[in-house]
Design an enzyme around this catalytic site. Structure first.
Site, PDB file in Angstrom:
ATOM      1  N   SER A  66       6.762   6.657  -1.230  1.00 33.25           N
ATOM      2  CA  SER A  66       5.412   6.081  -1.246  1.00 33.25           C
ATOM      3  C   SER A  66       5.316   4.671  -0.689  1.00 33.25           C
ATOM      4  CB  SER A  66       4.843   6.104  -2.674  1.00 33.25           C
ATOM      5  OG  SER A  66       4.483   7.414  -3.039  1.00 33.25           O
ATOM      6  N   LYS A  69       3.201   4.440   2.338  1.00 33.26           N
ATOM      7  CA  LYS A  69       1.737   4.418   2.254  1.00 33.26           C
ATOM      8  C   LYS A  69       1.153   3.098   2.729  1.00 33.26           C
ATOM      9  CE  LYS A  69       1.826   7.725  -1.569  1.00 33.26           C
ATOM     10  NZ  LYS A  69       1.671   7.922  -3.032  1.00 33.26           N
ATOM     11  N   TYR A 193       2.036  14.348   5.463  1.00 39.44           N
ATOM     12  CA  TYR A 193       2.322  13.521   4.288  1.00 39.44           C
ATOM     13  C   TYR A 193       3.774  13.665   3.830  1.00 39.44           C
ATOM     14  CZ  TYR A 193       2.153  11.840  -0.518  1.00 39.44           C
ATOM     15  OH  TYR A 193       2.420  11.187  -1.693  1.00 39.44           O
ATOM     16  N   TYR A 245       1.297   2.202  -9.326  1.00 37.40           N
ATOM     17  CA  TYR A 245       0.632   3.268 -10.081  1.00 37.40           C
ATOM     18  C   TYR A 245       0.127   2.745 -11.419  1.00 37.40           C
ATOM     19  CZ  TYR A 245       3.438   5.662  -6.574  1.00 37.40           C
ATOM     20  OH  TYR A 245       4.028   6.033  -5.405  1.00 37.40           O
ATOM     21  N   VAL A 263       9.176   6.633  -5.176  1.00 33.11           N
ATOM     22  CA  VAL A 263      10.061   7.325  -6.119  1.00 33.11           C
ATOM     23  C   VAL A 263      11.470   7.522  -5.573  1.00 33.11           C
ATOM     24  CG1 VAL A 263       8.162   8.468  -7.315  1.00 33.11           C
ATOM     25  CG2 VAL A 263       9.295   9.632  -5.396  1.00 33.11           C
TER      26      VAL A 263
END
Length: 311
Positions: A66, A69, A193, A245, A263
């Protein structure tokens, strides 16, 4: 050149954390990540001139997951500008990164671009009617440019592992499509993705790649603009408030600098005007953030006085 204090601090942090027994748990729900050695730890700090302070496994490639992103959002903003905020919000989620109930409650508008649903919308923007191969080529070229390194690659084994187990992401994508918030076919968005998350980088490469966010949107090596200074500030703001998060508030409280976790155990952090930082340790906490990586950034921020909230 890097200060002697910074180099010593980085070395001390790595030495301290090398003796740490509690390292969290690797992301074993992705088979290719389940076998990563949790004993690894790397840190790299890059300044505007590309000078580095590193320690530990800073030259070992890992799956950035992530963290990607941040770069995908940068590209999407370049394509459609602020109209992206009609499709994805800018608020902390307060829920798990793959929450389906929150997406239902929000009627198909993800809370922010760093939770999985929001990142799927960003992937949809990057696709823009192209094939996933073309879109992923654009992402890689961008990373090669900002990192000054053309060896960054996509780990196909990790991508296939994610595709084989990514049922919740498939559910999120189909839910987004049901609300009209995906324009491209679901399978193409998911493929883009999953492969984006499977990009492999070292701490050295990641720290270099994040420099444009630390230095006003400029590419420090060439001096050219990557994004406007205003857009860099806004991306940093999202990293600070949404980058970890449902652990984002605690991270901001403890560390006080913009950062985005993944992660795979990596974290990209930004100290505006001073440095870009990458840390990596595969063991995660309950929110999916690197245990040792978070601790390392807290130690570094405190010792260097780097919190954006003051010394």
């Amino acid at each position: 050149m890097m200060s002697e204090k910074l180099a010593e601090t980085v070395a001390e942090i790595a030495a301290t954390l090398s003796a740490r027994a509690d390292r969290g748990r690797v992301a074993d729900y992705i088979p290719e990540l389940a076998g990563v050695d949790p004993g690894q730890f790397g840190i790299a700090v890059a300044d505007a001139g590309g000078h580095m302070a590193t320690a530990g496994d800073a030259a070992t490639p890992f799956s950035i997951q992530s963290v990607s992103k941040v770069f995908a959002l940068t590209l999407a903003l370049g394509k459609i500008g602020d109209s992206i905020w009609h499709r994805v919000g800018r608020e902390p989620s307060g829920n798990a990164f793959n929450s389906i109930t929150q997406l239902e409650y929000e009627k198909g508008i993800p809370r922010n671009p760093f939770i999985n649903a929001g990142a799927l919308v960003v992937s949809d923007v990057i696709l823009s009617g192209h094939t996933p191969k073309v879109a992923l080529g654009e992402v890689l070229r961008f990373l090669h440019f900002v990192a000054d390194d053309e060896t960054i690659f996509i780990d196909d084994k990790v991508a296939r592992s994610e595709e084989a187990t990514g049922f919740r992401n498939a559910a999120l994508a189909n839910y987004l499509r049901a609300f009209g918030n995906l324009k491209n076919p679901v399978e193409m968005v998911l493929g883009t993705y999953f492969h984006q998350c499977a990009i492999a980088m070292t701490c050295r490469q990641l720290a270099m790649a994040g420099r444009y966010l630390a230095f006003g949107g400029r590419h420090p090596t060439s001096g050219g603009g990557v994004v406007s200074s205003d857009r860099a500030k806004r991306i940093n703001a999202l990293m600070l408030t949404c980058g970890h998060y449902d652990g984002s508030g605690d991270f901001a409280f403890r560390v006080g600098i913009p950062a985005k976790s993944g992660v795979g155990g990596g974290i990209l952090a930004v100290v505006p005007g001073k440095a870009s930082i990458a840390v990596w340790s595969p063991g995660l906490d309950a929110q999916g953030n690197s245990v040792l990586g978070s601790d390392a950034l807290e130690m570094l921020s405190r010792r260097m006085g780097w919190s954006v909230f003051g010394d």
